[in-house]
Write an enzyme that holds these catalytic residues in place. Sequence first.
Site, PDB file in Angstrom:
ATOM      1  N   GLU A   1      -1.805  16.138  39.941  1.00  0.00           N
ATOM      2  CA  GLU A   1      -1.026  16.796  38.879  1.00  0.00           C
ATOM      3  C   GLU A   1      -1.817  16.946  37.581  1.00  0.00           C
ATOM      4  OE1 GLU A   1       2.591  14.856  37.560  1.00  0.00           O
ATOM      5  OE2 GLU A   1       1.705  12.891  37.841  1.00  0.00           O
TER       6      GLU A   1
ATOM      7  N   ARG B   1       7.862  18.380  26.897  1.00  0.00           N
ATOM      8  CA  ARG B   1       8.779  18.556  28.017  1.00  0.00           C
ATOM      9  C   ARG B   1       8.318  19.658  28.973  1.00  0.00           C
ATOM     10  NH1 ARG B   1      14.129  16.747  26.852  1.00  0.00           N
ATOM     11  NH2 ARG B   1      15.041  18.475  28.007  1.00  0.00           N
TER      12      ARG B   1
ATOM     13  N   LYS C   1      -0.815  11.445  40.977  1.00  0.00           N
ATOM     14  CA  LYS C   1      -1.390  11.441  39.625  1.00  0.00           C
ATOM     15  C   LYS C   1      -2.627  12.318  39.578  1.00  0.00           C
ATOM     16  CE  LYS C   1       0.827  10.140  37.763  1.00  0.00           C
ATOM     17  NZ  LYS C   1       2.143   9.748  37.539  1.00  0.00           N
TER      18      LYS C   1
ATOM     19  N   GLU D   1       1.292   7.337  44.880  1.00  0.00           N
ATOM     20  CA  GLU D   1       1.334   7.552  43.435  1.00  0.00           C
ATOM     21  C   GLU D   1      -0.043   7.968  42.907  1.00  0.00           C
ATOM     22  OE1 GLU D   1       3.406   8.153  41.373  1.00  0.00           O
ATOM     23  OE2 GLU D   1       2.564   7.664  39.414  1.00  0.00           O
TER      24      GLU D   1
ATOM     25  N   TRP E   1      11.439  27.045  29.562  1.00  0.00           N
ATOM     26  CA  TRP E   1      10.654  26.890  30.786  1.00  0.00           C
ATOM     27  C   TRP E   1      11.323  27.837  31.774  1.00  0.00           C
ATOM     28  CZ3 TRP E   1      11.177  25.216  35.902  1.00  0.00           C
ATOM     29  CH2 TRP E   1      10.018  24.763  36.535  1.00  0.00           C
TER      30      TRP E   1
ATOM     31  N   CYS F   1      13.331  23.086  29.289  1.00  0.00           N
ATOM     32  CA  CYS F   1      13.783  23.705  28.041  1.00  0.00           C
ATOM     33  C   CYS F   1      14.218  22.649  27.024  1.00  0.00           C
ATOM     34  CB  CYS F   1      14.961  24.614  28.301  1.00  0.00           C
ATOM     35  SG  CYS F   1      14.639  25.841  29.549  1.00  0.00           S
TER      36      CYS F   1
ATOM     37  N   ASN G   1      20.076  25.306  27.751  1.00  0.00           N
ATOM     38  CA  ASN G   1      19.322  24.586  28.796  1.00  0.00           C
ATOM     39  C   ASN G   1      20.216  24.530  30.019  1.00  0.00           C
ATOM     40  OD1 ASN G   1      17.468  24.064  26.861  1.00  0.00           O
ATOM     41  ND2 ASN G   1      17.734  21.830  26.863  1.00  0.00           N
ATOM     42  N   GLY G   2      19.640  24.735  31.200  1.00  0.00           N
ATOM     43  CA  GLY G   2      20.428  24.668  32.430  1.00  0.00           C
ATOM     44  C   GLY G   2      20.412  26.013  33.135  1.00  0.00           C
TER      45      GLY G   2
ATOM     46  N   LYS H   1       8.395  17.662  31.779  1.00  0.00           N
ATOM     47  CA  LYS H   1       8.607  16.217  31.749  1.00  0.00           C
ATOM     48  C   LYS H   1       9.973  15.841  32.308  1.00  0.00           C
ATOM     49  CE  LYS H   1       7.559  11.976  30.617  1.00  0.00           C
ATOM     50  NZ  LYS H   1       6.665  11.301  31.571  1.00  0.00           N
TER      51      LYS H   1
ATOM     52  N   HIS I   1      -4.588  10.839  63.620  1.00  0.00           N
ATOM     53  CA  HIS I   1      -3.570  11.666  64.275  1.00  0.00           C
ATOM     54  C   HIS I   1      -3.536  13.074  63.698  1.00  0.00           C
ATOM     55  CE1 HIS I   1      -2.268   8.203  66.516  1.00  0.00           C
ATOM     56  NE2 HIS I   1      -2.299   7.510  65.371  1.00  0.00           N
TER      57      HIS I   1
HETATM   58  C1  F6R Z   1       4.815  12.526  37.889  1.00  0.00           C
HETATM   59  C2  F6R Z   1       6.113  12.520  37.258  1.00  0.00           C
HETATM   60  C3  F6R Z   1       7.240  13.097  38.005  1.00  0.00           C
HETATM   61  C4  F6R Z   1       8.545  12.337  37.713  1.00  0.00           C
HETATM   62  C5  F6R Z   1       9.733  13.042  38.389  1.00  0.00           C
HETATM   63  C6  F6R Z   1      11.023  12.300  38.170  1.00  0.00           C
HETATM   64  O1  F6R Z   1       3.835  11.956  37.063  1.00  0.00           O
HETATM   65  O2  F6R Z   1       6.260  12.089  36.138  1.00  0.00           O
HETATM   66  O3  F6R Z   1       6.976  13.131  39.368  1.00  0.00           O
HETATM   67  O4  F6R Z   1       8.409  11.034  38.180  1.00  0.00           O
HETATM   68  O5  F6R Z   1       9.838  14.337  37.889  1.00  0.00           O
HETATM   69  O6  F6R Z   1      11.331  12.232  36.810  1.00  0.00           O
HETATM   70  P1  F6R Z   1      12.336  11.149  36.258  1.00  0.00           P
HETATM   71  O7  F6R Z   1      11.689   9.830  36.461  1.00  0.00           O
HETATM   72  O8  F6R Z   1      12.511  11.504  34.821  1.00  0.00           O
HETATM   73  O9  F6R Z   1      13.591  11.285  37.060  1.00  0.00           O
END
Ligand code: F6R
Length: 617
Positions: free
Chosen positions: A496, A27, A493, A489, A75, A2, A101-102, A612, A512
């Site tokens: 997602e 976001r 990537k 990672e 959100w 949000c 927000n929250g 985000k 395994h």
């Molecule tokens: C994936 C991604 C998320 C963030 C995670 C933590 O591409 O961006 O997995 O890494 O939500 O977010 P931060 O780093 O803001 O704590």
Amino acid sequence: MCGIIGYIGEDNALPFLLEGLEKMEYRGYDSSGISVMSENKIKTYKKCGRLEALKNTLASENTLVSSIGIGHTRWATHGKPSDINSHPHVSQSGKISVVHNGIIENYISLKNFLVEKGYKFISDTDTEVVAQLIDFHYDGDLLKAVQKTVSDLEGSYALGIICSDEPDKIIAVKKDSPLIIGTNYGENKDKSENYIASDIMALLLRTRKIYRLQENNIAVIKKNSIVVYTPEEKILNPEKDFELANWDIESSGKGNYEHFMMKEIMEQPEVISKTLTSKIKNGEISFEHLNISDEYLKNISKIYIVACGSAANAGLVGRYIIEKLLKIPVEVELASEFRYKEPLVDKTTLVIVISQSGETADSLAALREAKKQGAKILSIVNVRGSSIANESDYVIYTSAGPEIAVATTKAYSCQLCIIYIFSLFLADKLNIMDSSDMSKYINKLASLSDKIQEILLKKEQIMEIAKKYKDNKYAFFIGRTLDYAVCMEGSLKLKEVSYIHSEAYAAGELKHGPISLIENGTLVIALLTQDKLFDKMVSNLREVKARGAKIFAVTTIDHKEKISQIADDIFYIPNSLSEFSPSLSVIPFQIFSYYSALLRNCDIDKPRNLAKSVTVE
Ligand code: F6R
């Protein structure tokens, strides 16, 4: 997640609110809305779906002019995305409008109480309770009503509140969710206007002069004044605590790129170089503002790295580096697990919290838990003044600049760099590295940017490989030790942004269980940068090849002869010290994920369901 925006001043609030909401789209959200004041009444417009839907509704309201307003991108947490559940929420009397927000954890008992008092609810949200409760407490003094309301609330909340009986003010509240206040500055300085936002990106349109509201404080914001009240009702004048944000509006734009994700991938040489030069001066590492005593560093017996998602994946790389260079045991824990697992920490444990946003709810809660148990917290954060930065004992900022694409790329890379530099710093303090090794490492670090640039210049090669596999339903990433950490990672990537299901496995683990999934055409993406493990990896590749897998290998040119015999597609990265190879090997994975998403017509910068900054648990 949000986003909150608010304006009070002399101009029409509406264009600013809409621009601010647009800047916060990255976001992640599923609906948006605004409240403004017209003819002494609150008028609220809200729409499920993209911001475009709200803008279309407002397009016909061309007489709507208000010098005060609040807005929100939602959100969904409580109640599905819908027009009614969108914010702002307005009290039954129509007098109070709230954006939030929250999460209000005790909203059900408060709702029951208000229902008994005759209040009727129209949404499924926790936020509507806040609007009704302020209304219940309101007897002509909005500040008092808000103070009484927050003393009833449990949970996390950043709030923006307006009241039709007091149209000269916005009230802002902050608890465990970010909220900043901006004031007129620069070209705008002759105007009397102030702003609120949950995200600096929304304010950069008008100002870089910001004040970060502190935990549990309430601000009364008028067009030419800002007064802050602590929970003890102490009055603060925030003037001396305003700061100038070091990000500018240009850096938050897409430039000539089609997507923020590619722009941010391409920015990596520059931000890595910035991160390195901010900490390494004349060949020496310095963390000027860290104020961490040598005595404390010498007594560290164990390190926990705590984070979520990609930041936790950066932590996995960190574990190999720190254990190798410093011989200090490291545990990497997902913050959402750490906070509930009764971690074994004490005052000799250093807890490193890694977070781009600095607002991730689980990471913040884990930080608090570790602190409660006596550990010191060092955070690696990208957003200055964020909650995680504020609550840590020591903070190291990455210099990634604003990261807008939901999928992180450049912030992850900067986190790796900070981990390398901090490990070398510690090695120096603990006297466990001789000066020639130290120089060797520092020189190799300095060459990373150029090597990344070399990879970026070959991005079309990776696009061609992505074309071949774009219709695959799933993929496996395999590697050993540091390569395995990078595969975690790479796999995150890919899934997602392109929605291709992928899993990362330590290559030795395949037999395994997971090897039963390998069949004709299964894509296996292999990372082979650790020379001493190369032959072991090749054996693992033979096993999957024998079962029909297609292999896309990322390795260095030295291995050309052997790898060409087995892989279907190969991408070569420049040589580097094995410790720093993650900074290079992650780049082709980022590019492969980007092109896979592009070729599959995915919403690259805003993948479905993702946010985000994850400010709820
Ligand atoms: C994936 C991604 C998320 C963030 C995670 C933590 O591409 O961006 O997995 O890494 O939500 O977010 P931060 O780093 O803001 O704590």
